[in-house]
Design an enzyme around this catalytic site. Sequence first.
Site, PDB file in Angstrom:
ATOM      1  N   HIS A 307       0.857  -1.182   0.000  1.00 21.93           N
ATOM      2  CA  HIS A 307       0.000   0.000   0.000  1.00 21.93           C
ATOM      3  C   HIS A 307       0.885   1.220   0.000  1.00 21.93           C
ATOM      4  O   HIS A 307       1.953   1.206   0.615  1.00 21.93           O
ATOM      5  CB  HIS A 307      -0.921   0.003   1.230  1.00 21.93           C
ATOM      6  CG  HIS A 307      -2.064   0.933   1.078  1.00 21.93           C
ATOM      7  ND1 HIS A 307      -1.955   2.273   1.343  1.00 21.93           N
ATOM      8  CD2 HIS A 307      -3.329   0.722   0.642  1.00 21.93           C
ATOM      9  CE1 HIS A 307      -3.119   2.843   1.095  1.00 21.93           C
ATOM     10  NE2 HIS A 307      -3.963   1.935   0.660  1.00 21.93           N
ATOM     11  N   ASP A 364      -8.048  -4.983   0.021  1.00 21.29           N
ATOM     12  CA  ASP A 364      -8.595  -5.791  -1.063  1.00 21.29           C
ATOM     13  C   ASP A 364      -8.235  -7.267  -0.969  1.00 21.29           C
ATOM     14  O   ASP A 364      -8.773  -8.083  -1.701  1.00 21.29           O
ATOM     15  CB  ASP A 364      -8.114  -5.252  -2.413  1.00 21.29           C
ATOM     16  CG  ASP A 364      -8.803  -3.947  -2.730  1.00 21.29           C
ATOM     17  OD1 ASP A 364      -9.972  -3.824  -2.367  1.00 21.29           O
ATOM     18  OD2 ASP A 364      -8.163  -3.063  -3.315  1.00 21.29           O
TER      19      ASP A 364
HETATM   20  N1  ACO Z   1       4.224  -7.724  -4.859  1.00 28.02           N
HETATM   21  C1  ACO Z   1       5.572  -7.740  -4.977  1.00 28.02           C
HETATM   22  N2  ACO Z   1       6.358  -6.662  -4.799  1.00 28.02           N
HETATM   23  C2  ACO Z   1       5.763  -5.505  -4.497  1.00 28.02           C
HETATM   24  C3  ACO Z   1       4.368  -5.405  -4.352  1.00 28.02           C
HETATM   25  C4  ACO Z   1       3.596  -6.569  -4.541  1.00 28.02           C
HETATM   26  N3  ACO Z   1       2.263  -6.529  -4.411  1.00 28.02           N
HETATM   27  N4  ACO Z   1       4.041  -4.129  -4.049  1.00 28.02           N
HETATM   28  C5  ACO Z   1       5.206  -3.441  -4.006  1.00 28.02           C
HETATM   29  N5  ACO Z   1       6.243  -4.276  -4.259  1.00 28.02           N
HETATM   30  C6  ACO Z   1       7.682  -3.932  -4.236  1.00 28.02           C
HETATM   31  C7  ACO Z   1       8.098  -3.154  -5.459  1.00 28.02           C
HETATM   32  O1  ACO Z   1       8.567  -3.981  -6.494  1.00 28.02           O
HETATM   33  C8  ACO Z   1       9.181  -2.265  -4.888  1.00 28.02           C
HETATM   34  O2  ACO Z   1      10.345  -3.057  -4.722  1.00 28.02           O
HETATM   35  P1  ACO Z   1      11.823  -2.404  -4.912  1.00 28.02           P
HETATM   36  O3  ACO Z   1      11.934  -1.373  -3.805  1.00 28.02           O
HETATM   37  O4  ACO Z   1      12.761  -3.556  -4.757  1.00 28.02           O
HETATM   38  O5  ACO Z   1      11.843  -1.816  -6.280  1.00 28.02           O
HETATM   39  C9  ACO Z   1       8.684  -1.922  -3.487  1.00 28.02           C
HETATM   40  O6  ACO Z   1       7.856  -3.055  -3.112  1.00 28.02           O
HETATM   41  C10 ACO Z   1       7.869  -0.641  -3.392  1.00 28.02           C
HETATM   42  O7  ACO Z   1       6.819  -0.701  -4.357  1.00 28.02           O
HETATM   43  P2  ACO Z   1       6.212   0.544  -5.114  1.00 28.02           P
HETATM   44  O8  ACO Z   1       5.511   0.052  -6.331  1.00 28.02           O
HETATM   45  O9  ACO Z   1       7.281   1.586  -5.287  1.00 28.02           O
HETATM   46  O10 ACO Z   1       5.204   1.082  -4.031  1.00 28.02           O
HETATM   47  P3  ACO Z   1       4.031   2.071  -4.302  1.00 28.02           P
HETATM   48  O11 ACO Z   1       3.738   2.742  -3.020  1.00 28.02           O
HETATM   49  O12 ACO Z   1       4.312   2.923  -5.498  1.00 28.02           O
HETATM   50  O13 ACO Z   1       2.830   1.099  -4.742  1.00 28.02           O
HETATM   51  C11 ACO Z   1       0.962  -0.336  -4.663  1.00 28.02           C
HETATM   52  C12 ACO Z   1       1.804   0.719  -3.913  1.00 28.02           C
HETATM   53  C13 ACO Z   1       0.551   0.205  -6.040  1.00 28.02           C
HETATM   54  C14 ACO Z   1      -0.324  -0.590  -3.857  1.00 28.02           C
HETATM   55  C15 ACO Z   1       1.784  -1.639  -4.820  1.00 28.02           C
HETATM   56  O14 ACO Z   1       2.140  -2.143  -3.536  1.00 28.02           O
HETATM   57  C16 ACO Z   1       1.058  -2.715  -5.635  1.00 28.02           C
HETATM   58  O15 ACO Z   1       1.168  -2.719  -6.857  1.00 28.02           O
HETATM   59  N6  ACO Z   1       0.315  -3.648  -4.934  1.00 28.02           N
HETATM   60  C17 ACO Z   1      -0.466  -4.639  -5.648  1.00 28.02           C
HETATM   61  C18 ACO Z   1      -1.765  -4.030  -6.137  1.00 28.02           C
HETATM   62  C19 ACO Z   1      -2.757  -3.768  -5.029  1.00 28.02           C
HETATM   63  O16 ACO Z   1      -3.005  -4.610  -4.161  1.00 28.02           O
HETATM   64  N7  ACO Z   1      -3.371  -2.567  -5.058  1.00 28.02           N
HETATM   65  C20 ACO Z   1      -4.395  -2.164  -4.104  1.00 28.02           C
HETATM   66  C21 ACO Z   1      -3.929  -1.050  -3.218  1.00 28.02           C
HETATM   67  S1  ACO Z   1      -5.142  -0.710  -1.989  1.00 28.02           S
HETATM   68  C22 ACO Z   1      -6.284   0.227  -2.756  1.00 28.02           C
HETATM   69  O17 ACO Z   1      -6.049   0.919  -3.710  1.00 28.02           O
HETATM   70  C23 ACO Z   1      -7.603   0.170  -2.218  1.00 28.02           C
END
Ligand code: ACO
Length: 428
Positions: A307, A364
């Site tokens: 998140h 979610d």
């Molecule tokens: N699975 C694996 N790795 C992940 C995940 C995941 N679900 N989420 C983040 N990471 C990793 C990234 O690859 C990144 O790794 P790095 O530092 O080695 O490059 C690190 O964790 C940070 O991730 P970001 O994408 O920079 O984090 P951001 O805050 O931009 O994204 C997000 C947040 C979009 C929610 C992300 O965690 C994601 O894509 N999750 C899956 C989709 C999801 O569940 N979305 C619902 C969010 S809740 C809502 O909107 C109601």
Amino acid sequence: MSDKAELHYNGNVYQLPIIEGTQNEKALDISRLRGESGLITLDKGFKNTGSTESAITFLNGEEGILKYRGYSIEELADKSSFVEVSYLLIYGELPTAEQLKSFQAEITNHTLVHEDVKSILDGFPSKSHPMGVLSSLVSSLTAFYPMSLDPNRSASEVNGTIIRLLAKLPTLAAWSYKNRMRQPVVYPKNSLDYCSNFLRMMFALPTEEYQINPVVAKALDKLLILHADHEQNCSASTVRIVGSSHASLYTSVSAGIAALWGPLHGGANQAVIEMLENIRRDGGDVEKYVSRAKDKSDSFRLMGFGHRVYKNFDPRATIIKKAADDVLKELGVDDPVLDIAKTLEEIALNDEYFVARGLYPNVDFYSGIIYRALGIPTDMFTVMFAIGRLPGWIAQWKEMRENNEPIGRPRQVYTGYTSRDYVTIDKR
Ligand code: ACO
């Protein structure tokens, strides 16, 4: 402590006022920075940028705190109702018994949509995703209520639009599903409460009596409360920014629905169930998918994990996980996907990759499992989220308009060509 920070640049010192919120979070006010120094700030994805000052929702991602108008989400989910929470978010206070009664009555009086909406609905192919249909139908309401095009009209006229949206969204949502199923639409029944009415419009068929299950209606009400607002997320920011151009509330909410649709935002609840189903079909090897999620050369992510702001736990996920257990037990549903979800959660929560990055199950991760148990089809999950988030969008839009905020218009750092001579097509 100083109420200003200093920026030293090019031999000059610039004073940046510190703004402090009621929960002591602090922000640098850079609104005069460009005028004084020629500098702008760069923050892709607005990860560290406050777009507004807001009195609606407070969340602390480090401590897993979420409050609507000062009331904790745990208490509201336990004791309140979705309609009551909607009133709280939109008007700022919990309603008295009298206020709640009249708010409920007003919503109930507007649940019917104009008969011509059905012709618009008929134009969509049956394979249309209900989120696209819902966004379009909400936007189409401007055609039925042209006065709403001017958001600067009297507060009571704007309030009419607010009530219509709250009243009609469940009808439009259920109809978008009926369109997908090529079943006749079901008209609202005003003797029913908000969630029971929606469930009937979704599931009733002309061939038999539809019995509302109070367990299902109550669980749905709780889910809607948990989704009702989440401060400046992608869709709320979209609603505010579209509304900042003085576009109508219907149009702004229609844009919010579009923003919510993506799998990185509200669309994650559909993506979670699809992922869990895939794992199950693939033999249930959870470790394999955890490894894929960690592999940077693989685009696969664990949906429902991570998140932007919660880095310890998502308080909504904690409530939903318990609610999922209760609902499945009460309905006698034995869902193999729930076991996969639990294993996945356990493995990921103990894995260095996920721990180091603060990746925890978000709201979610479990909501899809409850929706499934309630009989909601997968491609309607994000629509359910939209119904829940509506009061939040309205509250955010209303606050932005009442504070007379300027049009949202970020700047950029240009990285393209500086200047090139045009070459006619025959010489390229
Ligand atoms: N699975 C694996 N790795 C992940 C995940 C995941 N679900 N989420 C983040 N990471 C990793 C990234 O690859 C990144 O790794 P790095 O530092 O080695 O490059 C690190 O964790 C940070 O991730 P970001 O994408 O920079 O984090 P951001 O805050 O931009 O994204 C997000 C947040 C979009 C929610 C992300 O965690 C994601 O894509 N999750 C899956 C989709 C999801 O569940 N979305 C619902 C969010 S809740 C809502 O909107 C109601």
